[in-house]
Scaffold this motif. Structure first.
Motif, PDB file in Angstrom:
ATOM      1  N   PRO A  33       0.831  -1.207   0.000  1.00 54.74           N
ATOM      2  CA  PRO A  33       0.000   0.000   0.000  1.00 54.74           C
ATOM      3  C   PRO A  33       0.861   1.250   0.000  1.00 54.74           C
ATOM      4  O   PRO A  33       1.882   1.311   0.683  1.00 54.74           O
ATOM      5  CB  PRO A  33      -0.796  -0.115   1.305  1.00 54.74           C
ATOM      6  N   ARG A  34       0.458   2.240  -0.783  1.00 49.53           N
ATOM      7  CA  ARG A  34       1.219   3.480  -0.854  1.00 49.53           C
ATOM      8  C   ARG A  34       0.283   4.577  -1.332  1.00 49.53           C
ATOM      9  O   ARG A  34      -0.894   4.346  -1.568  1.00 49.53           O
ATOM     10  CB  ARG A  34       2.407   3.326  -1.811  1.00 49.53           C
ATOM     11  N   SER A  35       0.816   5.777  -1.455  1.00 47.23           N
ATOM     12  CA  SER A  35       0.058   6.926  -1.961  1.00 47.23           C
ATOM     13  C   SER A  35      -1.126   7.266  -1.061  1.00 47.23           C
ATOM     14  O   SER A  35      -2.198   7.644  -1.542  1.00 47.23           O
ATOM     15  CB  SER A  35      -0.432   6.658  -3.395  1.00 47.23           C
ATOM     16  N   LEU A  73      -5.033   6.617  -1.607  1.00 48.30           N
ATOM     17  CA  LEU A  73      -5.270   6.155  -2.974  1.00 48.30           C
ATOM     18  C   LEU A  73      -5.090   4.650  -3.128  1.00 48.30           C
ATOM     19  O   LEU A  73      -5.617   4.053  -4.067  1.00 48.30           O
ATOM     20  CB  LEU A  73      -4.342   6.883  -3.950  1.00 48.30           C
ATOM     21  N   ARG A  74      -4.336   4.019  -2.246  1.00 48.51           N
ATOM     22  CA  ARG A  74      -4.158   2.563  -2.328  1.00 48.51           C
ATOM     23  C   ARG A  74      -4.153   2.006  -0.911  1.00 48.51           C
ATOM     24  O   ARG A  74      -3.135   2.052  -0.214  1.00 48.51           O
ATOM     25  CB  ARG A  74      -2.857   2.207  -3.067  1.00 48.51           C
ATOM     26  N   VAL A  75      -5.300   1.521  -0.484  1.00 51.62           N
ATOM     27  CA  VAL A  75      -5.480   1.075   0.896  1.00 51.62           C
ATOM     28  C   VAL A  75      -6.061  -0.335   0.905  1.00 51.62           C
ATOM     29  O   VAL A  75      -6.446  -0.884  -0.126  1.00 51.62           O
ATOM     30  CB  VAL A  75      -6.411   2.037   1.668  1.00 51.62           C
ATOM     31  N   GLU A 118      -7.251   6.342 -11.309  1.00 47.79           N
ATOM     32  CA  GLU A 118      -8.577   5.791 -11.594  1.00 47.79           C
ATOM     33  C   GLU A 118      -9.454   5.928 -10.353  1.00 47.79           C
ATOM     34  O   GLU A 118      -9.140   5.387  -9.294  1.00 47.79           O
ATOM     35  CB  GLU A 118      -8.461   4.313 -11.976  1.00 47.79           C
ATOM     36  N   CYS A 119     -10.545   6.664 -10.481  1.00 47.19           N
ATOM     37  CA  CYS A 119     -11.461   6.868  -9.356  1.00 47.19           C
ATOM     38  C   CYS A 119     -12.825   6.233  -9.592  1.00 47.19           C
ATOM     39  O   CYS A 119     -13.531   5.901  -8.638  1.00 47.19           O
ATOM     40  CB  CYS A 119     -11.629   8.358  -9.064  1.00 47.19           C
ATOM     41  N   VAL A 120     -13.202   6.099 -10.866  1.00 49.54           N
ATOM     42  CA  VAL A 120     -14.475   5.463 -11.209  1.00 49.54           C
ATOM     43  C   VAL A 120     -14.239   4.561 -12.415  1.00 49.54           C
ATOM     44  O   VAL A 120     -13.630   4.989 -13.394  1.00 49.54           O
ATOM     45  CB  VAL A 120     -15.569   6.495 -11.557  1.00 49.54           C
ATOM     46  N   GLY A 121     -14.709   3.335 -12.340  1.00 48.38           N
ATOM     47  CA  GLY A 121     -14.688   2.448 -13.495  1.00 48.38           C
ATOM     48  C   GLY A 121     -16.101   2.275 -14.010  1.00 48.38           C
ATOM     49  O   GLY A 121     -17.053   2.216 -13.222  1.00 48.38           O
ATOM     50  N   CYS A 122     -16.259   2.195 -15.327  1.00 50.15           N
ATOM     51  CA  CYS A 122     -17.592   2.003 -15.897  1.00 50.15           C
ATOM     52  C   CYS A 122     -17.469   0.968 -17.007  1.00 50.15           C
ATOM     53  O   CYS A 122     -16.865   1.236 -18.055  1.00 50.15           O
ATOM     54  CB  CYS A 122     -18.163   3.312 -16.431  1.00 50.15           C
ATOM     55  N   ALA A 123     -18.029  -0.231 -16.770  1.00 48.35           N
ATOM     56  CA  ALA A 123     -17.811  -1.356 -17.684  1.00 48.35           C
ATOM     57  C   ALA A 123     -19.134  -1.957 -18.139  1.00 48.35           C
ATOM     58  O   ALA A 123     -20.108  -1.997 -17.384  1.00 48.35           O
ATOM     59  CB  ALA A 123     -16.971  -2.433 -16.998  1.00 48.35           C
ATOM     60  N   ASP A 124     -19.135  -2.416 -19.380  1.00 47.52           N
ATOM     61  CA  ASP A 124     -20.211  -3.268 -19.877  1.00 47.52           C
ATOM     62  C   ASP A 124     -19.739  -4.705 -19.673  1.00 47.52           C
ATOM     63  O   ASP A 124     -18.895  -5.207 -20.413  1.00 47.52           O
ATOM     64  CB  ASP A 124     -20.477  -2.981 -21.360  1.00 47.52           C
ATOM     65  N   ARG A 125     -20.252  -5.367 -18.636  1.00 48.28           N
ATOM     66  CA  ARG A 125     -19.777  -6.701 -18.238  1.00 48.28           C
ATOM     67  C   ARG A 125     -20.502  -7.816 -18.986  1.00 48.28           C
ATOM     68  O   ARG A 125     -20.335  -8.991 -18.647  1.00 48.28           O
ATOM     69  CB  ARG A 125     -19.974  -6.898 -16.734  1.00 48.28           C
ATOM     70  N   SER A 126     -21.300  -7.466 -19.986  1.00 49.42           N
ATOM     71  CA  SER A 126     -22.127  -8.419 -20.731  1.00 49.42           C
ATOM     72  C   SER A 126     -22.963  -9.247 -19.738  1.00 49.42           C
ATOM     73  O   SER A 126     -23.397  -8.738 -18.715  1.00 49.42           O
ATOM     74  CB  SER A 126     -21.273  -9.283 -21.662  1.00 49.42           C
ATOM     75  N   ILE A 160     -11.827   9.410  -4.608  1.00 46.11           N
ATOM     76  CA  ILE A 160     -12.502  10.668  -4.949  1.00 46.11           C
ATOM     77  C   ILE A 160     -12.294  11.678  -3.830  1.00 46.11           C
ATOM     78  O   ILE A 160     -12.012  12.859  -4.082  1.00 46.11           O
ATOM     79  CB  ILE A 160     -13.996  10.415  -5.197  1.00 46.11           C
ATOM     80  N   PHE A 161     -12.420  11.233  -2.598  1.00 47.46           N
ATOM     81  CA  PHE A 161     -12.224  12.054  -1.395  1.00 47.46           C
ATOM     82  C   PHE A 161     -10.879  12.781  -1.466  1.00 47.46           C
ATOM     83  O   PHE A 161     -10.806  14.010  -1.338  1.00 47.46           O
ATOM     84  CB  PHE A 161     -12.302  11.117  -0.190  1.00 47.46           C
ATOM     85  N   TYR A 162      -9.799  12.017  -1.682  1.00 53.15           N
ATOM     86  CA  TYR A 162      -8.468  12.637  -1.685  1.00 53.15           C
ATOM     87  C   TYR A 162      -8.245  13.514  -2.923  1.00 53.15           C
ATOM     88  O   TYR A 162      -7.711  14.632  -2.818  1.00 53.15           O
ATOM     89  CB  TYR A 162      -7.366  11.582  -1.602  1.00 53.15           C
ATOM     90  N   SER A 163      -8.629  13.028  -4.097  1.00 51.43           N
ATOM     91  CA  SER A 163      -8.404  13.787  -5.325  1.00 51.43           C
ATOM     92  C   SER A 163      -9.134  15.121  -5.278  1.00 51.43           C
ATOM     93  O   SER A 163      -8.604  16.158  -5.704  1.00 51.43           O
ATOM     94  CB  SER A 163      -8.865  12.981  -6.542  1.00 51.43           C
TER      95      SER A 163
END
Length: 652
Positions: free
Chosen positions: A256-258, A261-263, A379-387, A505-508
């Protein structure tokens, strides 16, 4: 590009000190030395997180009429094996051969090659820009073995190519890079062992017998998929619909670092929008098609090794095929509007499309909303079409049909050629091979059946190609054309999944709205939008005089009754210093109670960023704050109505 509100370089150390000192967050278990990747939120951090979640819930769950669920964080082993997490939810780690110190393989390669490129620039006499806010002690440790050595141009190009796709390598490829480029432990210089896969889930046992293995969930999505049938029924069997869930997830990060952002434990907000695979249009897409423009980094540009942004409306992006479908595009636009409402700098947001090797084999398309921070694009939000992957695998495993049954009105009617082989002839003649022949007949296309029917009618023979048997004559076969009809269509829904990392999102957001007063760099300000700010109003009596206490107490209660959070600061510090302390907390408004207040009940209202004030009756001031929080007016509108009050010297 600097990430602060004013464009000034960010001193990350100063900001981090401010956030910890004002208790936005703090390392967990610090008295015992702390545990990397675990953080506690203090009072302002809890309030800010709650306001982000509340905004998310209103923006998505309420506005889009979603079905919110709260699923268990403990997940049985079989569920996550079926979903693929047990086998595939892993990173590659390597160990120091002598000390056993563990590193994440891609991170250590990235850091060392990047440091060598910096050493090359230093050897060429170029100025090296230090990372914003990098702690000097940490920087010395990280690059202690870096020397100013000039690299060959081909080596530079090779390093840059590796860094551009560092996230794409598998374990064997990472191991080869470590050997080929002489990557060793940055702390000891010892050789590293070959990378091994490390599953990122926290394993546990459910119940006292330890017979039911399980995990702390790595995402909230699986619980939503498993309740699909119940949600579909709750929604009166109507499609499309969306479920939503907000809750903690867990990932046992290797290194974990940053900061936030990485917890290893984090809050997620996820949406699973279930849609007809044959109709991925969205009824509200026309509302935003031409009104919302996004900054895209599409796959085609990344494949050229570039990061050129394409800015266009979401309508054009879908029309041109850059974004796969309307529903995916609709949620990308809604994500953009949500981030804007939080106060995220729109110049520091981009939507990056996943490369083919980043996407799961079942995904149709996937985009990340990335925010620019001092750590780079995050990357704060991912948006995928998972079929239909998730519902299909769980259905296959459990035998429970996770499908939609749609009544067709009118029924679907069509004509079809049927081939019926006489089994009394087929079985005795071909015995064990009879089944092969039946399967071969079943595979004959409608076009070929029509051709065979015509040949049979003309007196010709009917043949079928069968594996290991060659061409077989069907001596007794009937080929007829008949009408078919279906009243119910059954299908497995596809899923569009927006997934939000609330902590990121909180930190950014904090980096984007942080700045310092001109001429006083130590005086930090967090310019949260009023609706997002942890506390809305600071009440400051002019002095500690006992006459102020009753009016301050009554005013605080009146503001609370209006649904507006407030704090009282009646310390002995000057009003200016008290305001400065709360500027660090992002409090947008300050109310001063002075001797004039004792005479006529009026109070002053100070706005955080511009430090301008108005004066009015208590009810008038409270109404101004309420209307600003509701988005009906801005503070400038109040200034125009009341005029700027300049009667106090606040020592600011």
């Amino acid at each position: 590009m600097a990430t602060t509100k004013t464009g000034a370089p960010l001193d990350r150390g100063t900001l981090d000190t401010l956030l910890r000192r004002r208790l936005f967050y703090t390392p967990s278990f610090e008295l015992y030395g702390g545990v990397s990747g675990l953080y506690d939120y203090g009072p302002p951090g809890c309030s800010l997180q709650a306001n982000i979640v509340d905004t998310w819930r209103k923006h998505f769950v309420l506005e889009e009429d979603m079905l919110e669920v709260d699923c268990s964080m403990l997940t049985p082993h079989d569920v996550l094996r079926t979903s693929g997490h047990v086998d595939k939810f892993a990173d590659w780690m390597c160990k120091d051969q002598k000390t056993g110190e563990i590193f994440r393989a891609d991170h250590i390669i990235e850091e060392i090659l990047d440091a060598r490129l910096k050493g090359d620039k230093e050897a060429r006499g170029e100025r090296i820009m230090e990372e914003e806010g990098t702690d000097k002690k940490k920087r010395k440790r990280k690059v202690k073995d870096i020397k100013a050595i000039r690299l060959d141009d081909k080596v530079i190009q090779e390093y840059e190519g590796i860094l551009a796709k560092i996230g794409d390598y598998n374990g064997e490829e990472l191991g080869k890079l470590i050997v080929d480029h002489g990557i060793t432990s940055p702390t000891t210089g010892n050789p590293l062992k070959p990378p091994v896969s490390f599953n990122l889930m926290f394993q546990t046992s459910i119940g006292p017998s330890a017979n039911l293995p399980g995990y702390l969930r790595p995402e909230t999505a699986q619980g939503q998929f498993l309740t699909f049938n119940k949600l579909y029924e709750f929604n009166n069997l109507r499609m499309p619909f969306a479920s939503a869930s907000i809750g903690k997830s867990f990932r046992n990060e290797i290194s974990p670092r940053s900061g936030l952002l990485r917890v290893r434990e984090f809050l997620m907000a996820e949406i699973e929008h279930f849609v007809d695979p044959l109709d991925k249009k969205h009824p509200r897409f026309p509302e935003i098609a031409d009104k919302v423009s996004l900054k895209f980094l599409p796959r085609a540009i990344q494949e050229l090794g570039k990061a050129t942004i394409v800015e266009t409306t979401i309508g054009e992006a879908v029309k041109e095929g850059m974004v796969d479908n309307e529903t995916l595009g609709y949620f990308l636009a809604r994500i953009q509007l949500f981030l804007k409402e939080l106060g995220v700098d729109q110049e520091k947001v981009r939507f990056r499309q996943h490369m083919p090797n980043e996407m799961a084999h079942y995904a149709a398309d996937c985009w990340d909303a990335e925010l620019l921070t001092s750590y780079g694009w995050i990357e704060c939000v991912g948006c995928a079409d998972r079929s239909a992957y998730d519902l299909t695998v769980h259905s296959n495993k459990t035998g429970e049909q996770l499908v939609v049954r749609e009544t067709l009105e009118p029924p679907k009617v069509w004509e079809e050629w049927d081939m019926d082989v006489d089994r009394k002839w087929l079985g005795p003649k071909f015995r064990r091979d009879a089944k092969k022949i039946e399967e071969a007949v079943a595979r004959i296309s409608q076009e070929d059946r029509e051709r065979l029917a015509a040949a049979q009618k003309a007196g010709g023979k009917v043949f079928v190609e069968v594996e290991s048997l060659g061409s077989v004559e069907l001596e007794k076969v009937t080929i007829t054309k008949s009408k078919k009809s279906v009243n119910v269509r059954e299908y497995t829904p596809n899923v569009i999944e927006p997934s939000f990392g609330i902590g990121r999102i909180f930190y950014s957001l904090i980096e984007h709205i942080y700045w310092s007063r001109p001429g006083d760099e130590a005086r930090g300000v967090l310019s949260f939008p009023p609706r997002i700010a942890p506390t809305k109003v600071l009440i400051v009596p002019l002095s500690g005089h006992s006459d102020f206490a009753p009016i301050v107490t009554a005013l605080s209660a009146k503001i609370r009754r209006a649904g507006i959070s407030n704090k009282v600061d009646n310390s002995s510090a000057t009003i200016g210093k008290r305001y400065a302390r709360n500027d660090e907390l992002g409090t947008p408004f300050g109310v001063t109670v002075d001797f004039q207040s004792l005479k006529d009940g009026t109070i002053t209202l100070r706005e955080r960023d511009g430090m301008k004030q108005i004066r009015g009756a208590q009810d008038e001031v409270i109404e101004v704050v309420r209307r600003i929080l509701d988005g009906d007016i801005a503070f400038d509108d109040a200034l125009a109505k009341f005029g700027e009050f300049q009667g106090q010297e606040l020592d600011e």
